[in-house]
Design an enzyme around this catalytic site. Sequence first.
Site, PDB file in Angstrom:
ATOM      1  N   GLY A   1      -8.590   5.044 -23.609  1.00  0.00           N
ATOM      2  CA  GLY A   1      -8.472   6.648 -23.263  1.00  0.00           C
ATOM      3  C   GLY A   1      -9.393   7.360 -24.073  1.00  0.00           C
ATOM      4  O   GLY A   1      -9.534   8.247 -23.478  1.00  0.00           O
TER       5      GLY A   1
ATOM      6  N   ASP B   1      -6.465   9.902 -27.055  1.00  0.00           N
ATOM      7  CA  ASP B   1      -6.613  10.946 -26.115  1.00  0.00           C
ATOM      8  C   ASP B   1      -5.509  11.679 -25.884  1.00  0.00           C
ATOM      9  O   ASP B   1      -5.590  12.951 -25.718  1.00  0.00           O
ATOM     10  CB  ASP B   1      -6.769  10.155 -24.707  1.00  0.00           C
TER      11      ASP B   1
ATOM     12  N   ASP C   1       2.002  11.897 -26.009  1.00  0.00           N
ATOM     13  CA  ASP C   1       2.984  12.055 -25.064  1.00  0.00           C
ATOM     14  C   ASP C   1       4.432  11.704 -25.538  1.00  0.00           C
ATOM     15  O   ASP C   1       5.169  12.576 -26.276  1.00  0.00           O
ATOM     16  CB  ASP C   1       2.563  10.992 -23.714  1.00  0.00           C
TER      17      ASP C   1
ATOM     18  N   LYS D   1       1.144  17.023 -25.239  1.00  0.00           N
ATOM     19  CA  LYS D   1       2.120  17.496 -24.128  1.00  0.00           C
ATOM     20  C   LYS D   1       3.445  18.297 -25.160  1.00  0.00           C
ATOM     21  O   LYS D   1       3.638  17.799 -26.117  1.00  0.00           O
ATOM     22  CB  LYS D   1       3.055  16.403 -23.524  1.00  0.00           C
TER      23      LYS D   1
ATOM     24  N   PHE E   1       1.227  14.805 -15.690  1.00  0.00           N
ATOM     25  CA  PHE E   1       0.324  13.592 -15.875  1.00  0.00           C
ATOM     26  C   PHE E   1      -1.027  14.170 -15.353  1.00  0.00           C
ATOM     27  O   PHE E   1      -1.316  14.595 -14.400  1.00  0.00           O
ATOM     28  CB  PHE E   1       0.804  12.745 -14.778  1.00  0.00           C
ATOM     29  N   VAL E   2      -1.857  13.850 -16.402  1.00  0.00           N
ATOM     30  CA  VAL E   2      -3.260  14.164 -16.373  1.00  0.00           C
ATOM     31  C   VAL E   2      -4.205  13.172 -16.168  1.00  0.00           C
ATOM     32  O   VAL E   2      -3.681  12.105 -17.053  1.00  0.00           O
ATOM     33  CB  VAL E   2      -3.587  15.269 -17.609  1.00  0.00           C
TER      34      VAL E   2
ATOM     35  N   ASP F   1      -6.657   7.570 -17.741  1.00  0.00           N
ATOM     36  CA  ASP F   1      -6.429   7.011 -16.202  1.00  0.00           C
ATOM     37  C   ASP F   1      -4.897   7.153 -15.807  1.00  0.00           C
ATOM     38  O   ASP F   1      -4.131   7.330 -16.484  1.00  0.00           O
ATOM     39  CB  ASP F   1      -6.600   5.474 -16.395  1.00  0.00           C
TER      40      ASP F   1
ATOM     41  N   ARG G   1     -10.962   7.506 -14.910  1.00  0.00           N
ATOM     42  CA  ARG G   1     -11.416   7.640 -16.392  1.00  0.00           C
ATOM     43  C   ARG G   1     -12.765   8.303 -16.474  1.00  0.00           C
ATOM     44  O   ARG G   1     -13.206   8.854 -17.251  1.00  0.00           O
ATOM     45  CB  ARG G   1     -11.301   6.383 -17.315  1.00  0.00           C
TER      46      ARG G   1
END
Length: 190
Positions: A43, A109, A112, A140, A161-162, A168, A174
Site C-alpha cells: 500500500g 499507507d 486503521d 482514520k 474505506f478509501v 486497494d 492501487r
Amino acid sequence: MRGDLERVLFDEPAIHRRLDDLAAQISNDYRALELTVIAVLHGSLMFVADLLRRIPLPLKLDCLSVASYHGKGQSSGEVVFKLPTVGPSGGGQMTLPDIAGRDVLILDDILDSGQTLATVREKLETAEPQSIRVCVLLSKKKQRAREVDPDYVGFEIEDEFVVGYGLDFRERYRNLPYIGVLRKELLEGG
Ligand code: IMP
Ligand code: MG
C-alpha cells in the site's frame, strides 16, 4: 474506476503539496542522523516513491511485506509477515532488515485498527534500532484496537474505506493517482 468512487478526497496536486511539507519536516528532523526507511508494502508504494524523492538526505531503504486480512473492508486483526526466510524451506527463521543501532522511520499507507503498525513496530524493536518513528499518509479518526501514535501524518480522514494512490480494495485501484472513498455497495458486494 472513477465511477466506483463516491467522491475524491485528495487529488494529485493536494497529495503532492502535503508531501512537500512532510518531506521538509522529516528532512529537518533527521538532518544530523542516518535515516533508515522501512516501507510497509504494497500500500505504501506510491507514497514512499514520492516522499523519498523529496528528502535530500543520505538514507537506506528496506521493505517489509505484511498481510492483514481485509476481505470486506474490515481488519480481521491478524497480521502475517511475508519476510524472506533462511534455513530449511517453510520452517526457517524470518530475516528482519538489519537495523541494529539505526534511526528507523516506518512508512505505511494508512493507520486503521492499528494492528499492522503496532505489530510491525514491535517486531522491528526486537532488532534493537537506535530509534523508531512512524509516518503514515492517512490516519482514520476512530477508536483503535491497538494504540499507535504516529510521528508524521499526511492527512486525517473519517472512518471510511478509501482507495487509490497505492491503497486497494481486493488488489484493485492501487494505480489511481488520487485518493477517494469507495462506494459502499461495492464493499458490501462481497
Ligand atoms: P490496520 O492494521 O487495521 O491499521 O490496517 C492497516 C492496513 O489495512 C493498511 O496498511 C491497509 O493495507 C489496509 N487498510 C485499512 N484501511 C484501509 C482503507 O480504507 N482502504 C484500503 N486499505 C485499508
Ligand atoms: Mg491493503
